[in-house]
Design an enzyme around this catalytic site. Structure first.
Site, mmCIF file in Angstrom:
data_model
loop_
_atom_site.group_PDB
_atom_site.id
_atom_site.type_symbol
_atom_site.label_atom_id
_atom_site.label_comp_id
_atom_site.label_asym_id
_atom_site.label_seq_id
_atom_site.Cartn_x
_atom_site.Cartn_y
_atom_site.Cartn_z
ATOM 1 N N TYR A 275 0.855 -1.203 0.000
ATOM 2 C CA TYR A 275 0.000 0.000 0.000
ATOM 3 C C TYR A 275 0.880 1.239 0.000
ATOM 4 C CZ TYR A 275 -3.746 -3.226 0.741
ATOM 5 O OH TYR A 275 -4.627 -4.264 0.546
ATOM 6 N N SER A 276 0.552 2.189 -0.863
ATOM 7 C CA SER A 276 1.273 3.466 -0.889
ATOM 8 C C SER A 276 0.969 4.232 0.384
ATOM 9 C CB SER A 276 0.806 4.330 -2.061
ATOM 10 O OG SER A 276 1.003 3.674 -3.271
ATOM 11 N N CYS B 99 0.181 7.608 -10.531
ATOM 12 C CA CYS B 99 -0.099 6.519 -9.598
ATOM 13 C C CYS B 99 -1.568 6.129 -9.665
ATOM 14 C CB CYS B 99 0.261 6.965 -8.174
ATOM 15 S SG CYS B 99 0.223 5.613 -6.994
ATOM 16 N N GLU C 166 4.004 4.598 -10.993
ATOM 17 C CA GLU C 166 3.711 3.427 -10.166
ATOM 18 C C GLU C 166 2.229 3.141 -10.325
ATOM 19 O OE1 GLU C 166 6.205 2.509 -6.415
ATOM 20 O OE2 GLU C 166 4.200 2.982 -5.678
ATOM 21 N N TYR D 176 -0.868 0.004 -10.999
ATOM 22 C CA TYR D 176 -1.082 -1.404 -10.696
ATOM 23 C C TYR D 176 -2.475 -1.835 -11.103
ATOM 24 C CZ TYR D 176 -0.999 -5.728 -8.020
ATOM 25 O OH TYR D 176 -1.031 -7.045 -7.655
HETATM 26 C C1 LIG Z 1 3.029 -0.620 -5.131
HETATM 27 C C2 LIG Z 1 1.551 -0.835 -4.842
HETATM 28 C C3 LIG Z 1 0.865 0.104 -4.107
HETATM 29 C C4 LIG Z 1 -0.493 -0.078 -3.854
HETATM 30 N N1 LIG Z 1 -1.130 0.887 -3.130
HETATM 31 C C5 LIG Z 1 -2.439 0.750 -2.875
HETATM 32 C C6 LIG Z 1 -3.123 1.765 -2.141
HETATM 33 O O1 LIG Z 1 -2.535 2.786 -1.744
HETATM 34 N N2 LIG Z 1 -4.438 1.573 -1.885
HETATM 35 C C7 LIG Z 1 -5.109 0.462 -2.326
HETATM 36 O O2 LIG Z 1 -6.308 0.334 -2.043
HETATM 37 N N3 LIG Z 1 -4.472 -0.499 -3.030
HETATM 38 C C8 LIG Z 1 -3.161 -0.385 -3.292
HETATM 39 N N4 LIG Z 1 -2.504 -1.381 -3.976
HETATM 40 C C9 LIG Z 1 -3.229 -2.634 -4.272
HETATM 41 C C10 LIG Z 1 -3.109 -3.605 -3.042
HETATM 42 O O3 LIG Z 1 -1.763 -4.060 -2.917
HETATM 43 C C11 LIG Z 1 -3.973 -4.856 -3.159
HETATM 44 O O4 LIG Z 1 -3.688 -5.485 -4.374
HETATM 45 C C12 LIG Z 1 -5.459 -4.582 -3.080
HETATM 46 O O5 LIG Z 1 -5.807 -3.987 -1.840
HETATM 47 C C13 LIG Z 1 -6.243 -5.903 -3.207
HETATM 48 O O6 LIG Z 1 -5.798 -6.786 -2.230
HETATM 49 P P1 LIG Z 1 -6.796 -7.784 -1.470
HETATM 50 O O7 LIG Z 1 -5.966 -8.610 -0.555
HETATM 51 O O8 LIG Z 1 -7.921 -7.056 -0.895
HETATM 52 O O9 LIG Z 1 -7.346 -8.661 -2.644
HETATM 53 P P2 LIG Z 1 -6.957 -10.186 -2.958
HETATM 54 O O10 LIG Z 1 -7.604 -11.091 -1.990
HETATM 55 O O11 LIG Z 1 -5.474 -10.257 -3.113
HETATM 56 O O12 LIG Z 1 -7.660 -10.350 -4.334
HETATM 57 C C14 LIG Z 1 -7.133 -9.721 -5.465
HETATM 58 C C15 LIG Z 1 -7.342 -10.641 -6.635
HETATM 59 O O13 LIG Z 1 -8.732 -10.734 -6.899
HETATM 60 C C16 LIG Z 1 -8.946 -10.859 -8.280
HETATM 61 N N5 LIG Z 1 -9.820 -9.763 -8.717
HETATM 62 C C17 LIG Z 1 -9.779 -8.484 -8.346
HETATM 63 N N6 LIG Z 1 -10.745 -7.772 -8.920
HETATM 64 C C18 LIG Z 1 -11.427 -8.650 -9.672
HETATM 65 C C19 LIG Z 1 -12.542 -8.518 -10.528
HETATM 66 N N7 LIG Z 1 -13.153 -7.337 -10.713
HETATM 67 N N8 LIG Z 1 -12.974 -9.628 -11.160
HETATM 68 C C20 LIG Z 1 -12.374 -10.821 -11.003
HETATM 69 N N9 LIG Z 1 -11.312 -11.010 -10.199
HETATM 70 C C21 LIG Z 1 -10.845 -9.930 -9.556
HETATM 71 C C22 LIG Z 1 -7.600 -10.788 -8.953
HETATM 72 O O14 LIG Z 1 -7.156 -12.104 -9.165
HETATM 73 C C23 LIG Z 1 -6.734 -10.121 -7.920
HETATM 74 O O15 LIG Z 1 -5.387 -10.483 -8.014
HETATM 75 C C24 LIG Z 1 -1.158 -1.214 -4.301
HETATM 76 C C25 LIG Z 1 -0.451 -2.169 -5.036
HETATM 77 C C26 LIG Z 1 0.878 -1.985 -5.313
HETATM 78 C C27 LIG Z 1 1.620 -3.012 -6.107
HETATM 79 N N1 LIG Z 2 1.521 2.584 -6.061
HETATM 80 C C1 LIG Z 2 0.638 1.946 -6.791
HETATM 81 O O1 LIG Z 2 0.942 1.220 -7.707
HETATM 82 C C2 LIG Z 2 -0.796 2.125 -6.429
HETATM 83 C C3 LIG Z 2 -1.145 2.935 -5.362
HETATM 84 C C4 LIG Z 2 -2.478 3.110 -5.060
HETATM 85 C C5 LIG Z 2 -3.434 2.465 -5.824
HETATM 86 N N2 LIG Z 2 -3.048 1.671 -6.833
HETATM 87 C C6 LIG Z 2 -4.033 0.994 -7.674
HETATM 88 O O2 LIG Z 2 -4.797 2.012 -8.285
HETATM 89 C C7 LIG Z 2 -6.086 1.527 -8.553
HETATM 90 C C8 LIG Z 2 -7.086 2.573 -8.085
HETATM 91 O O3 LIG Z 2 -8.334 2.042 -8.123
HETATM 92 P P1 LIG Z 2 -9.552 2.625 -7.312
HETATM 93 O O4 LIG Z 2 -10.546 1.505 -7.235
HETATM 94 O O5 LIG Z 2 -9.099 3.299 -6.070
HETATM 95 O O6 LIG Z 2 -10.054 3.734 -8.332
HETATM 96 P P2 LIG Z 2 -11.514 4.248 -8.628
HETATM 97 O O7 LIG Z 2 -12.091 4.866 -7.424
HETATM 98 O O8 LIG Z 2 -12.291 3.174 -9.314
HETATM 99 O O9 LIG Z 2 -11.164 5.396 -9.668
HETATM 100 C C9 LIG Z 2 -10.498 5.106 -10.850
HETATM 101 C C10 LIG Z 2 -10.875 6.151 -11.862
HETATM 102 O O10 LIG Z 2 -10.112 5.938 -13.051
HETATM 103 C C11 LIG Z 2 -11.018 5.787 -14.142
HETATM 104 N N3 LIG Z 2 -10.438 4.914 -15.161
HETATM 105 C C12 LIG Z 2 -10.789 3.653 -15.513
HETATM 106 N N4 LIG Z 2 -10.059 3.229 -16.552
HETATM 107 C C13 LIG Z 2 -9.238 4.255 -16.879
HETATM 108 C C14 LIG Z 2 -8.258 4.433 -17.892
HETATM 109 N N5 LIG Z 2 -7.972 3.483 -18.765
HETATM 110 N N6 LIG Z 2 -7.616 5.604 -17.931
HETATM 111 C C15 LIG Z 2 -7.867 6.588 -17.055
HETATM 112 N N7 LIG Z 2 -8.796 6.483 -16.080
HETATM 113 C C16 LIG Z 2 -9.466 5.328 -15.995
HETATM 114 C C17 LIG Z 2 -12.274 5.237 -13.533
HETATM 115 O O11 LIG Z 2 -13.381 5.495 -14.392
HETATM 116 P P3 LIG Z 2 -14.635 4.502 -14.577
HETATM 117 O O12 LIG Z 2 -14.638 3.572 -13.398
HETATM 118 O O13 LIG Z 2 -15.812 5.392 -14.638
HETATM 119 O O14 LIG Z 2 -14.374 3.793 -15.875
HETATM 120 C C18 LIG Z 2 -12.342 6.065 -12.265
HETATM 121 O O15 LIG Z 2 -12.815 7.347 -12.541
HETATM 122 C C19 LIG Z 2 -6.214 0.184 -7.860
HETATM 123 O O16 LIG Z 2 -6.057 -0.805 -8.871
HETATM 124 C C20 LIG Z 2 -5.031 0.150 -6.906
HETATM 125 O O17 LIG Z 2 -4.542 -1.141 -6.708
HETATM 126 C C21 LIG Z 2 -1.748 1.509 -7.169
#
Ligand SMILES: Cc1cc2nc3c(=O)[nH]c(=O)nc-3n(C[C@H](O)[C@H](O)[C@H](O)COP(=O)(O)OP(=O)(O)OC[C@H]3O[C@@H](n4cnc5c(N)ncnc54)[C@H](O)[C@@H]3O)c2cc1C
Ligand SMILES: NC(=O)c1ccc[n+]([C@@H]2O[C@H](COP(=O)([O-])OP(=O)(O)OC[C@H]3O[C@@H](n4cnc5c(N)ncnc54)[C@H](OP(=O)(O)O)[C@@H]3O)[C@@H](O)[C@H]2O)c1
Length: 370
Positions: free
Chosen positions: A151-152, A328, A368, A370
Site C-alpha cells: 500500500y502506498s 499513480c 507506479e 497497478y
Molecule cells: C506498489 C503498490 C501500491 C499499492 N497501493 C495501494 C493503495 O494505496 N491503496 C489500495 O487500495 N491499493 C493499493 N494497492 C493494491 C493492493 O496491494 C492490493 O492489491 C489490493 O488492496 C487488493 O488486495 P486484497 O488482498 O484485498 O485482494 P486479494 O484477496 O489479493 O484479491 C485480489 C485478486 O482478486 C482478483 N480480482 C480483483 N478484482 C477482480 C474482478 N473485478 N474480477 C475478477 N477477479 C478480480 C484478482 O485475481 C486479484 O489479483 C497497491 C499495489 C501496489 C503493487
Molecule cells: N503505487 C501503486 O501502484 C498504487 C497505489 C495506489 C493504488 N493503486 C491501484 O490504483 C487503482 C485505483 O483504483 P480505485 O478503485 O481506487 O479507483 P476508482 O475509485 O475506481 O477510480 C479510478 C478512476 O479511473 C477511471 N479509469 C478507468 N479506466 C481508466 C483508464 N484506462 N484511464 C484513465 N482512467 C481510468 C475510472 O473510471 P470509470 O470507473 O468510470 O471507468 C475512475 O474514474 C487500484 O487498482 C489500486 O490497486 C496503485
C-alpha cells in the site's frame, strides 16, 4: 531536520460524507482507543504560515527545438539519501496499532475507500512516496499465513499527527463478483477497511524509491492520480503545504490531477481545496469525475481527458529541467496519458517514446501503476 508546528486552524466545514474527520472529531476519536500506549495529539500538525509569494525561481528552456531536448543525466534529483528500505521483512514484521480508520467516500459512491492511521513509534522510517506491506491476519486456503500486500503511504514522513510516529494509508475495499456469480471480498483490503482502532496490524517495509519527491523546492511537480493512487500525492502535498521544514520550503508549482468515478468518491477534496485557497500561486487542482463529466465531444472525463484540456501548457512544462511528473493508480491510465503525449510531442517533431526515456533517466517521469 524538520519541525512541525502545531496550530489549531479549522479546515473548511464539510457538507459531504467524503471528508476526513476534522480536528474536533479526531480528538474525540481518541476516546474509543482502549490501550493507554496509544496517544495522539488533539490537533492536526498543520502549519498555515503563508508561503512567500516572492518571485518564483524557474528555469525554462530558452528555445523550442525540433529535436527532443537533451536530458543530461545528473546527480539524482530525488531525495534519496538515507532512504530506508525493507527494515521490516515478512518474517519479522513491525506490529503497529490502528489509531483511526474512517470511510472517506460518500455512501452513494461506487465502492468504499478508507483512510487509516497506524502507530509506528517512529520505528518505520519512511519517506514521502514510499509504500509499506501489510500482512493480514488469518490463513489462506492452503492453511498458510496470508502474503503481504503493498500500500502506498498516504501521510508525509511526519505522519498525520506530526510526531513521526504514525503511518497512514488510503485503501479501497475490493469486492467483486466472480465467474460463478459469487461475491468475493479481497483479503487484505477488507482486513484493513474493517480494522478497529486499537487492533494490531503487521507492517513490512518501507519499500520503493520510484515515487520519492524531488529535492528542489522550486520544482514543478505534476501529480496524476486515479482513485487510491492519490495516496503518495497526499503525502507530498502535506509536506509542501501543511508543514514547516528547515531544509525544505516549497515554492514551486504543484499541479494535481485526480480521476475518480463520482463526486462522492473524490478523495481528500477538502484538504486539497484548502491548500489551493491558501497557496493559489503554488497549487493547481483539477478533478476528472468520469461518471458525471464529459468533455466538449461528449467523451467520458478520464484523467487524460482533463489533461488534454491543458495539453500545450503541460507540454511546455515538460520541456523544463525541473518539472517532475508522477503517475499513480490504475494501470490503464498510463496508456491514455501516453497517447496525448505522443501527439503533443509529434507537433514539435519529437518522438515521445524516446523523450519519455530521457525524462525517466533524469528522474522526471515516475510511474507506479497497478
Ligand atoms: C506498489 C503498490 C501500491 C499499492 N497501493 C495501494 C493503495 O494505496 N491503496 C489500495 O487500495 N491499493 C493499493 N494497492 C493494491 C493492493 O496491494 C492490493 O492489491 C489490493 O488492496 C487488493 O488486495 P486484497 O488482498 O484485498 O485482494 P486479494 O484477496 O489479493 O484479491 C485480489 C485478486 O482478486 C482478483 N480480482 C480483483 N478484482 C477482480 C474482478 N473485478 N474480477 C475478477 N477477479 C478480480 C484478482 O485475481 C486479484 O489479483 C497497491 C499495489 C501496489 C503493487
Ligand atoms: N503505487 C501503486 O501502484 C498504487 C497505489 C495506489 C493504488 N493503486 C491501484 O490504483 C487503482 C485505483 O483504483 P480505485 O478503485 O481506487 O479507483 P476508482 O475509485 O475506481 O477510480 C479510478 C478512476 O479511473 C477511471 N479509469 C478507468 N479506466 C481508466 C483508464 N484506462 N484511464 C484513465 N482512467 C481510468 C475510472 O473510471 P470509470 O470507473 O468510470 O471507468 C475512475 O474514474 C487500484 O487498482 C489500486 O490497486 C496503485
Amino acid at each position: 531536520m524538520v519541525a512541525a508546528v502545531i496550530t489549531s486552524v479549522a479546515l473548511p466545514s464539510s457538507k459531504s460524507s467524503s471528508s476526513l474527520p476534522h480536528r474536533s472529531s479526531l480528538a474525540s476519536s481518541s476516546s474509543f482507543i482502549s490501550t493507554d500506549k496509544i496517544s495522539f495529539k488533539k490537533v492536526l500538525p498543520q502549519c498555515w504560515d503563508a508561503i512567500s509569494t516572492g518571485t518564483r525561481m524557474v528555469s525554462i528552456r530558452a528555445q523550442v527545438t525540433t529535436e527532443a531536448p537533451a536530458k543530461v543525466e545528473k546527480e539524482t534529483k530525488k531525495n534519496e539519501e538515507g532512504v530506508v528500505v525493507n527494515k521490516f521483512k515478512p518474517k519479522n514484521p513491525y506490529t503497529g496499532r490502528c489509531l483511526l480508520n474512517t470511510k472517506i467516500t460518500g455512501d452513494d459512491a461506487p465502492g468504499e475507500t478508507w483512510h487509516m492511521v497506524f502507530s509506528t513509534e517512529g520505528e518505520v522510517p519512511y519517506r514521502e512516496g514510499q509504500s509499506i506491506g501489510v500482512i493480514p491476519d488469518g490463513i489462506d486456503k492452503n492453511g498458510k499465513p496470508h502474503k503481504l500486500r503493498l500500500y502506498s503511504i498516504a501521510s508525509s514522513a511526519l505522519g498525520d499527527f506530526g510526531d513521526s510516529k504514525t503511518v497512514s494509508l488510503c485503501v479501497k475495499r475490493l469486492v467483486y463478483t466472480n465467474d460463478k456469480g459469487e461475491i468475493v471480498k479481497g483479503v487484505c483490503s477488507n482486513f484493513l477497511c474493517d480494522l478497529k482502532p486499537g487492533s494490531e496490524v503487521k507492517i513490512t517495509g518501507p519499500v520503493g524509491k520510484e515515487m520519492l519527491m524531488p529535492k528542489d523546492p522550486n520544482a514543478t511537480i505534476v501529480m496524476l492520480a486515479t482513485g487510491t493512487g492519490i495516496a503518495p500525492f497526499r503525502s507530498f502535498l502535506w509536506k509542501m503545504f501543511f508543514e514547516k521544514h528547515e531544509d525544505y520550503k516549497f515554492n514551486g508549482l504543484a499541479w494535481l490531477f485526480l480521476g475518480v468515478p463520482t463526486s462522492s468518491s473524490l478523495l481528500y477534496k477538502e484538504e486539497f481545496e484548502f491548500m489551493k485557497e491558501k497557496y493559489p500561486d503554488n497549487f493547481r487542482l483539477d478533478f476528472a469525475v468520469s461518471r458525471e463529466q464529459t468533455n466538449e465531444n461528449g467523451e467520458k472525463m478520464y484523467i487524460q481527458t482533463r489533461m488534454a484540456q491543458y495539453a500545450e501548457e503541460l507540454w511546455e512544462l515538460l520541456k523544463k529541467d525541473n518539472t517532475f511528473v508522477y503517475m499513480c493508480g490504475l494501470k490503464g491510465m498510463e496508456k491514455g496519458i501516453d497517447d496525448i503525449m505522443v501527439s503533443l510531442a509529434a507537433k514539435d517533431g519529437i518522438d515521445w517514446t524516446e523523450y519519455k526515456r530521457s525524462l525517466k533517466k533524469a528522474g522526471q517521469w515516475n510511474v507506479e501503476v497497478y
